[in-house]
Design a protein around this motif. Sequence first.
Motif, PDB file in Angstrom:
ATOM      1  N   THR A 220       0.814  -1.170  -0.077  1.00 20.04           N
ATOM      2  CA  THR A 220      -0.023  -0.024  -0.122  1.00 20.04           C
ATOM      3  C   THR A 220       0.811   1.274   0.026  1.00 20.04           C
ATOM      4  O   THR A 220       0.727   2.148  -0.919  1.00 20.04           O
ATOM      5  CB  THR A 220      -0.965  -0.006   1.131  1.00 20.04           C
TER       6      THR A 220
ATOM      7  N   ILE B  25       0.962   3.979  -3.042  1.00 23.84           N
ATOM      8  CA  ILE B  25       0.362   5.426  -2.861  1.00 23.84           C
ATOM      9  C   ILE B  25       1.656   6.226  -3.126  1.00 23.84           C
ATOM     10  O   ILE B  25       1.572   7.566  -3.768  1.00 23.84           O
ATOM     11  CB  ILE B  25       0.163   5.464  -1.488  1.00 23.84           C
TER      12      ILE B  25
ATOM     13  N   TYR C 189      -6.360  12.569  -3.102  1.00 24.25           N
ATOM     14  CA  TYR C 189      -7.344  13.147  -2.200  1.00 24.25           C
ATOM     15  C   TYR C 189      -8.007  11.872  -1.541  1.00 24.25           C
ATOM     16  O   TYR C 189      -7.739  11.810  -0.314  1.00 24.25           O
ATOM     17  CB  TYR C 189      -8.351  13.960  -2.862  1.00 24.25           C
ATOM     18  N   ASP C 190      -8.315  10.754  -2.345  1.00 23.82           N
ATOM     19  CA  ASP C 190      -8.872   9.812  -1.768  1.00 23.82           C
ATOM     20  C   ASP C 190      -7.871   8.994  -0.643  1.00 23.82           C
ATOM     21  O   ASP C 190      -8.318   8.513   0.284  1.00 23.82           O
ATOM     22  CB  ASP C 190      -9.478   8.884  -2.801  1.00 23.82           C
ATOM     23  N   LEU C 191      -6.749   9.026  -1.206  1.00 22.70           N
ATOM     24  CA  LEU C 191      -5.636   8.248  -0.646  1.00 22.70           C
ATOM     25  C   LEU C 191      -5.130   8.953   0.673  1.00 22.70           C
ATOM     26  O   LEU C 191      -4.272   8.341   1.595  1.00 22.70           O
ATOM     27  CB  LEU C 191      -4.752   7.848  -1.574  1.00 22.70           C
ATOM     28  N   GLY C 192      -5.645  10.143   0.883  1.00 22.76           N
ATOM     29  CA  GLY C 192      -5.079  10.750   2.185  1.00 22.76           C
ATOM     30  C   GLY C 192      -4.068  11.730   1.901  1.00 22.76           C
ATOM     31  O   GLY C 192      -3.180  11.607   3.012  1.00 22.76           O
ATOM     32  N   MET C 193      -3.361  11.966   0.782  1.00 24.08           N
ATOM     33  CA  MET C 193      -2.146  12.578   0.563  1.00 24.08           C
ATOM     34  C   MET C 193      -2.466  14.077   0.519  1.00 24.08           C
ATOM     35  O   MET C 193      -2.272  14.843  -0.585  1.00 24.08           O
ATOM     36  CB  MET C 193      -1.265  11.975  -0.558  1.00 24.08           C
ATOM     37  N   ASP C 194      -2.764  14.549   1.599  1.00 30.82           N
ATOM     38  CA  ASP C 194      -3.243  15.964   1.620  1.00 30.82           C
ATOM     39  C   ASP C 194      -2.365  16.925   1.227  1.00 30.82           C
ATOM     40  O   ASP C 194      -2.821  18.072   0.532  1.00 30.82           O
ATOM     41  CB  ASP C 194      -4.065  16.321   2.982  1.00 30.82           C
ATOM     42  N   ASP C 195      -1.120  16.557   1.687  1.00 32.39           N
ATOM     43  CA  ASP C 195      -0.134  17.741   1.427  1.00 32.39           C
ATOM     44  C   ASP C 195       0.376  17.834   0.032  1.00 32.39           C
ATOM     45  O   ASP C 195       0.414  18.879  -0.383  1.00 32.39           O
ATOM     46  CB  ASP C 195       1.198  17.677   2.502  1.00 32.39           C
TER      47      ASP C 195
ATOM     48  N   CYS D 166     -21.607   7.012  -6.905  1.00 31.97           N
ATOM     49  CA  CYS D 166     -21.753   7.576  -5.433  1.00 31.97           C
ATOM     50  C   CYS D 166     -21.425   9.024  -5.130  1.00 31.97           C
ATOM     51  O   CYS D 166     -21.796   9.532  -4.476  1.00 31.97           O
ATOM     52  CB  CYS D 166     -20.585   6.731  -4.541  1.00 31.97           C
TER      53      CYS D 166
ATOM     54  N   TYR E 139     -22.096  13.084  -2.711  1.00 26.85           N
ATOM     55  CA  TYR E 139     -21.256  14.164  -2.328  1.00 26.85           C
ATOM     56  C   TYR E 139     -21.703  15.460  -3.002  1.00 26.85           C
ATOM     57  O   TYR E 139     -21.467  16.696  -2.382  1.00 26.85           O
ATOM     58  CB  TYR E 139     -19.694  13.865  -2.602  1.00 26.85           C
TER      59      TYR E 139
ATOM     60  N   GLY F  89     -14.781   0.700  -7.867  1.00 28.33           N
ATOM     61  CA  GLY F  89     -13.600   1.592  -8.536  1.00 28.33           C
ATOM     62  C   GLY F  89     -12.618   2.135  -7.793  1.00 28.33           C
ATOM     63  O   GLY F  89     -11.412   1.985  -7.751  1.00 28.33           O
ATOM     64  N   PRO F  90     -13.179   2.747  -6.718  1.00 27.83           N
ATOM     65  CA  PRO F  90     -12.102   3.308  -5.630  1.00 27.83           C
ATOM     66  C   PRO F  90     -10.989   2.481  -5.118  1.00 27.83           C
ATOM     67  O   PRO F  90     -10.092   2.989  -4.517  1.00 27.83           O
ATOM     68  CB  PRO F  90     -13.024   4.086  -4.744  1.00 27.83           C
ATOM     69  N   ALA F  91     -11.413   1.010  -5.140  1.00 27.47           N
ATOM     70  CA  ALA F  91     -10.394   0.219  -4.527  1.00 27.47           C
ATOM     71  C   ALA F  91      -9.432  -0.370  -5.459  1.00 27.47           C
ATOM     72  O   ALA F  91      -8.464  -0.916  -5.073  1.00 27.47           O
ATOM     73  CB  ALA F  91     -11.224  -0.952  -4.019  1.00 27.47           C
TER      74      ALA F  91
ATOM     75  N   LEU G 178      -5.040  -0.062  -5.314  1.00 27.34           N
ATOM     76  CA  LEU G 178      -4.621  -0.689  -4.156  1.00 27.34           C
ATOM     77  C   LEU G 178      -5.084  -2.187  -4.230  1.00 27.34           C
ATOM     78  O   LEU G 178      -4.361  -3.134  -3.832  1.00 27.34           O
ATOM     79  CB  LEU G 178      -4.784  -0.295  -2.842  1.00 27.34           C
TER      80      LEU G 178
END
Lengths: 318, 100
Positions: free
Chosen positions: A5, A9, A138-144, A219, A224, A257-259, A262
């Motif tokens: 993972t 990422i 964004y979905d993977l949480g790599m905000d910076d 979705c 959203y 799809g979002p999965a 990974l």
Amino acid sequence: MALPTGETIGILADNLRLRNSVLPIPGKNATRWAGGLGIPRGGETVLYTGMMYQLIPYIEAVNKSQEKIEDTWLVNFIKVGRLMNRVINISGFMGRPSKSLQADYNKMLANIARLLRQAGVEFGYLYEDELYSGALIYDLGMDDVLAAHAQKVYAIFKKYGVKNLITVDPHTTNMLRSVYPALIKGYDLKVKSYLEVLVERDIKPKHSLGAEVAIHDSCVYARYENVLNEQRTLLAGAGVKVSEPPGAGLFTHCCGGPAESLFPKKAKQKARERVEQIKSVAQNGVTMCPICFVNLQKAARGEIKLDDISNYLVRAYL
Amino acid sequence: MAQVNPEFIDEVKRPGEFNASACMNCGVCTAVCEMGIELLPRKLFRYVLLGIKDKVLENTETIYSCLLCKMCEVNCPANVHIAENVRSLRYYINKKVYNL
């Protein structure tokens, strides 16, 4: 052994940071869909593809490689791959995009541009200056990494004096309408999906298709962005009878799809479950997100015919 | 025995983000989870709130398996921002575990 993972990422984030896209696409391939349409460059209102439709054939090519190595000892090489990727784009070696898939997705984007024109909308396009929105990062949480990229995207809009964005897919709509405003001080762009714009402009049908389709809501549009009625209004106007599968509208089920980036096997299993639900109400299915479309189409194995909503609308409204 | 770390929630929390304190533990989210993962999101959030860091880190695959589809969120009677909480956990793991 599952795909690592962190390293996966890392590769995607490095690509966005270094090459402005999770999977870099040659500029001519990203803009080919607009060939011959005579769309002016820039303008106050632009059609912003966010590269999602163009990326799908590349994602598909890479995912085929990922599926082959998932659960094998070869996953150990992904760590080395990440180091190499900082110097040279390794995704280019992981598979070539299918020409026919590229043609299919380019046609969908051209459909959207033609529909907007038919509805009397004047818009431009940024061609090779257009950047990916960063939705996957964004979905993977790599905000910076995303925050830095969002500034680049916004600077390009400002350079061209853009005030209104017309988006073509749910993920880009969500990024530009709901995520970017929290990342960019003074963000002042107005963002609408082309489905919303077509309804707002009250586009009139020229033909009635007399078809019946099961609708698969995205979705992201449904939960959203509250885009639920526009697709139904446009399909009804096109003379399409919309069948609602189990789990539709606000409670739509996901395509899996979002999965995919990974956990390709989990994504495939989820897509298959969704295909069974669609199949239970109609033999044709309609999607409005390129990720949903590709995932469901693969899982359908030809048992049902799936199509992007733009392919229906273009036949009825042009 | 699980080790409790009362500061864990503060490590995960970013301003205005991870917030599951309104969760009533009713289980609707788990019942409707599109991936059918029993840990998502109720138990996972409970581990975070209780500060059981090891349990959270044991389940990184589950955290990244979430589709962020918001099926749980739209059904949540306590209006917990579940998808944003999952993203906050990913942010935390990316930083602290994967050094990204």
